[in-house]
Design a protein around this motif. Structure first.
Motif, PDB file in Angstrom:
ATOM      1  N   UNK A  89       0.843  -1.208   0.000  1.00  0.00           N
ATOM      2  CA  UNK A  89       0.000   0.000   0.000  1.00  0.00           C
ATOM      3  C   UNK A  89       0.878   1.258   0.000  1.00  0.00           C
ATOM      4  N   UNK A  90       1.952   1.231   0.788  1.00  0.00           N
ATOM      5  CA  UNK A  90       2.862   2.380   0.829  1.00  0.00           C
ATOM      6  C   UNK A  90       3.490   2.612  -0.534  1.00  0.00           C
ATOM      7  N   UNK A  91       3.904   1.540  -1.181  1.00  0.00           N
ATOM      8  CA  UNK A  91       4.498   1.662  -2.513  1.00  0.00           C
ATOM      9  C   UNK A  91       3.477   2.202  -3.511  1.00  0.00           C
ATOM     10  N   UNK A  92       2.257   1.751  -3.386  1.00  0.00           N
ATOM     11  CA  UNK A  92       1.213   2.219  -4.303  1.00  0.00           C
ATOM     12  C   UNK A  92       0.953   3.709  -4.124  1.00  0.00           C
ATOM     13  N   UNK A  93       0.916   4.149  -2.872  1.00  0.00           N
ATOM     14  CA  UNK A  93       0.695   5.577  -2.599  1.00  0.00           C
ATOM     15  C   UNK A  93       1.846   6.405  -3.155  1.00  0.00           C
ATOM     16  N   UNK A  94       3.067   5.903  -2.976  1.00  0.00           N
ATOM     17  CA  UNK A  94       4.221   6.638  -3.501  1.00  0.00           C
ATOM     18  C   UNK A  94       4.215   6.650  -5.028  1.00  0.00           C
ATOM     19  N   UNK A  95       3.763   5.577  -5.632  1.00  0.00           N
ATOM     20  CA  UNK A  95       3.660   5.547  -7.096  1.00  0.00           C
ATOM     21  C   UNK A  95       2.665   6.585  -7.592  1.00  0.00           C
ATOM     22  N   UNK A  96       1.544   6.710  -6.898  1.00  0.00           N
ATOM     23  CA  UNK A  96       0.537   7.711  -7.287  1.00  0.00           C
ATOM     24  C   UNK A  96       1.120   9.118  -7.141  1.00  0.00           C
ATOM     25  N   UNK A  97       1.865   9.339  -6.063  1.00  0.00           N
ATOM     26  CA  UNK A  97       2.455  10.661  -5.850  1.00  0.00           C
ATOM     27  C   UNK A  97       3.501  10.992  -6.896  1.00  0.00           C
ATOM     28  N   UNK A  98       4.075   9.964  -7.521  1.00  0.00           N
ATOM     29  CA  UNK A  98       5.140  10.173  -8.508  1.00  0.00           C
ATOM     30  C   UNK A  98       4.623  10.270  -9.933  1.00  0.00           C
ATOM     31  N   UNK A  99       3.322  10.251 -10.130  1.00  0.00           N
ATOM     32  CA  UNK A  99       2.743  10.323 -11.480  1.00  0.00           C
ATOM     33  C   UNK A  99       3.212  11.548 -12.267  1.00  0.00           C
ATOM     34  N   UNK A 100       3.457  12.713 -11.634  1.00  0.00           N
ATOM     35  CA  UNK A 100       3.969  13.851 -12.413  1.00  0.00           C
ATOM     36  C   UNK A 100       5.215  13.529 -13.230  1.00  0.00           C
ATOM     37  N   UNK A 101       6.027  12.597 -12.773  1.00  0.00           N
ATOM     38  CA  UNK A 101       7.209  12.228 -13.549  1.00  0.00           C
ATOM     39  C   UNK A 101       6.810  11.535 -14.856  1.00  0.00           C
ATOM     40  N   UNK A 102       5.743  10.766 -14.809  1.00  0.00           N
ATOM     41  CA  UNK A 102       5.265  10.116 -16.030  1.00  0.00           C
ATOM     42  C   UNK A 102       4.665  11.138 -16.988  1.00  0.00           C
ATOM     43  N   UNK A 103       4.036  12.184 -16.452  1.00  0.00           N
ATOM     44  CA  UNK A 103       3.551  13.260 -17.312  1.00  0.00           C
ATOM     45  C   UNK A 103       4.718  13.944 -18.019  1.00  0.00           C
ATOM     46  N   UNK A 104       5.812  14.167 -17.280  1.00  0.00           N
ATOM     47  CA  UNK A 104       6.995  14.769 -17.892  1.00  0.00           C
ATOM     48  C   UNK A 104       7.569  13.864 -18.974  1.00  0.00           C
ATOM     49  N   UNK A 105       7.563  12.561 -18.714  1.00  0.00           N
ATOM     50  CA  UNK A 105       8.029  11.605 -19.721  1.00  0.00           C
ATOM     51  C   UNK A 105       7.178  11.681 -20.971  1.00  0.00           C
ATOM     52  N   UNK A 106       5.860  11.692 -20.790  1.00  0.00           N
ATOM     53  CA  UNK A 106       4.944  11.731 -21.941  1.00  0.00           C
ATOM     54  C   UNK A 106       5.121  13.022 -22.728  1.00  0.00           C
ATOM     55  N   UNK A 107       5.251  14.146 -22.019  1.00  0.00           N
ATOM     56  CA  UNK A 107       5.431  15.420 -22.719  1.00  0.00           C
ATOM     57  C   UNK A 107       6.736  15.442 -23.514  1.00  0.00           C
ATOM     58  N   UNK A 108       7.820  15.039 -22.868  1.00  0.00           N
ATOM     59  CA  UNK A 108       9.123  15.066 -23.525  1.00  0.00           C
ATOM     60  C   UNK A 108       9.154  14.125 -24.723  1.00  0.00           C
ATOM     61  N   UNK A 109       8.601  12.936 -24.545  1.00  0.00           N
ATOM     62  CA  UNK A 109       8.585  11.954 -25.634  1.00  0.00           C
ATOM     63  C   UNK A 109       7.749  12.458 -26.802  1.00  0.00           C
ATOM     64  N   UNK A 110       6.598  13.061 -26.487  1.00  0.00           N
ATOM     65  CA  UNK A 110       5.740  13.572 -27.546  1.00  0.00           C
ATOM     66  C   UNK A 110       6.373  14.740 -28.277  1.00  0.00           C
ATOM     67  N   UNK A 111       7.011  15.646 -27.548  1.00  0.00           N
ATOM     68  CA  UNK A 111       7.644  16.804 -28.181  1.00  0.00           C
ATOM     69  C   UNK A 111       8.829  16.386 -29.036  1.00  0.00           C
ATOM     70  N   UNK A 112       9.536  15.347 -28.633  1.00  0.00           N
ATOM     71  CA  UNK A 112      10.678  14.888 -29.426  1.00  0.00           C
ATOM     72  C   UNK A 112      10.228  14.220 -30.721  1.00  0.00           C
ATOM     73  N   UNK A 113       9.131  13.472 -30.660  1.00  0.00           N
ATOM     74  CA  UNK A 113       8.570  12.806 -31.851  1.00  0.00           C
ATOM     75  C   UNK A 113       9.669  12.063 -32.611  1.00  0.00           C
ATOM     76  N   UNK A 114      10.096  10.934 -32.057  1.00  0.00           N
ATOM     77  CA  UNK A 114      11.205  10.180 -32.628  1.00  0.00           C
ATOM     78  C   UNK A 114      10.910   9.661 -34.033  1.00  0.00           C
ATOM     79  N   UNK A 115       9.643   9.395 -34.329  1.00  0.00           N
ATOM     80  CA  UNK A 115       9.298   8.943 -35.678  1.00  0.00           C
ATOM     81  C   UNK A 115       9.593  10.039 -36.704  1.00  0.00           C
ATOM     82  N   UNK A 116       9.260  11.268 -36.338  1.00  0.00           N
ATOM     83  CA  UNK A 116       9.541  12.373 -37.245  1.00  0.00           C
ATOM     84  C   UNK A 116      11.045  12.581 -37.390  1.00  0.00           C
ATOM     85  N   UNK A 117      11.769  12.458 -36.284  1.00  0.00           N
ATOM     86  CA  UNK A 117      13.219  12.580 -36.352  1.00  0.00           C
ATOM     87  C   UNK A 117      13.810  11.529 -37.288  1.00  0.00           C
ATOM     88  N   UNK A 118      13.302  10.298 -37.172  1.00  0.00           N
ATOM     89  CA  UNK A 118      13.810   9.218 -38.027  1.00  0.00           C
ATOM     90  C   UNK A 118      13.520   9.485 -39.496  1.00  0.00           C
TER      91      UNK A 118
END
Length: 350
Positions: free
Chosen positions: A5-34
């Protein structure tokens, strides 16, 4: 090990990092780069107004590796060859700042409470960053760290369990300076384009060689009984890497003809041309790793506060990160923040 349960709560609190990952990955658009770099890879030539360089065909003599990074030579050519002036300033500073980040990720793997967690093998993440961008990968790294790393209750236990197993070793500084920092200088400052191209190839596998070399040196020193003798405090390691990062940052501030927003903030609009999209992608890559790293430090300071290892000064530490970034550069700000965190962990009497 903390309850599920503690790990799950910490995972939920860390979701902003996944948002940053999604934003960075989308802005980079590796398919377009390729798609932009494929014509260069097919022709075997990087050509721009004022220059031309033949792509090295068999640099690694391993076909999958030679094909994997062939297009990447064109991606980095906009900055290393300087035909995109904005990227030339931004990417040089960006890549130099990866030295302190690599060091911190490796040092975190030494921490006893991180043993056999995803953070225990940082080289997996640094190599993945060469393929997908360190901006997206760093968000995943820090998400996993918050989720599976030490909780406040674990930090509040003995110093032995929360501190790094061994202090920084001389060889870690030398490895990063030799295999990363010196290669970045060669990529951007070598007098001819062919040499810059060669070192751009060499740098692609540098995160792997840093990890391998660190393990080999560490085990050799252990067998020879020299590891403790050659250990040093963490301060010199971070001071040396931070000094280099700050020097490049201050040189950029004083000499670049562009404002910081132009250099480091990606255009909000989607870009379709090779040069402008490459610039936007690499800016998003840097912004992703810098914001993720600084945010991770804020989370870490708050964990120290919850554990009772620091008082309200954690707010001062967190607020100072932004000031340090602007004045000294991201690499140094992250190094200083991490060092403050480590000092708090070591000096606390609990």
């Amino acid at each position: 090990m903390a309850p599920v349960i503690t790990r799950a709560v910490r995972a939920i609190s860390a979701v902003p990092f996944l948002f940053l990952t999604a934003w960075s990955f989308g802005a980079m658009d590796l398919d377009k780069m390729a798609s932009h770099t494929q014509p260069f890879a097919d022709s075997g030539v990087i050509e721009w107004d004022g220059g031309k360089v033949d792509i090295i065909d068999h640099f690694h003599n391993v076909d999958i590796l030679d094909q994997l990074w062939r297009g990447g030579m064109a991606t980095f050519s906009t900055s290393t060859f300087g035909y995109d002036s904005v990227s030339s300033w931004q990417v040089f500073s960006f890549l130099i700042d990866l030295g302190p980040i690599y060091a911190i990720w490796i040092l975190e793997s030494y921490r006893r409470v991180n043993a056999w967690t995803p953070i225990y093998l940082p080289t997996i993440f640094t190599v993945a960053a060469q393929l997908f961008g360190i901006g997206p990968v760093s968000g995943v790294f820090y998400f996993l760290y918050i989720t599976f790393g030490p909780t406040p209750s674990e930090l509040a236990r003995s110093t032995q369990s929360r501190s790094i197993w061994n202090k920084g070793s001389i060889h870690l500084i030398l490895i990063i300076l030799l295999l990363h920092t010196s290669e970045i200088f060669a990529m951007f400052l070598a007098p001819d384009f062919a040499t810059r191209h060669y070192w751009t190839w060499a740098w692609q596998l540098t995160p792997l060689w840093i990890g391998v070399a660190n393990v080999l040196f560490d085990q050799t020193l252990r067998l020879l009984g020299l590891r403790r003798l050659l250990s040093i405090s963490l301060a010199p390691l971070l001071i040396i890497l931070g000094f280099i990062s700050s020097s490049v940052w201050l040189f950029t501030l004083s000499s670049s003809p562009y404002p910081l927003t132009t250099l480091f903030i990606p255009d909000a609009e989607e870009q379709f041309e090779f040069i402008t999209h490459t610039r936007r992608a690499l800016q998003a890559d840097e912004l992703g790793v810098v914001v993720s790293s600084l945010l991770w430090l804020v989370y870490s300071f708050f964990d120290l506060y919850i554990a009772g290892l620091v008082g309200w000064e954690w707010l001062v530490y967190a607020a100072s990160l932004g000031v340090a970034t602007l004045c000294l550069g991201p690499g140094t700000a992250i190094s200083v923040g991490w060092y403050l965190r480590e000092r708090a962990l070591v000096s606390a009497k609990k």
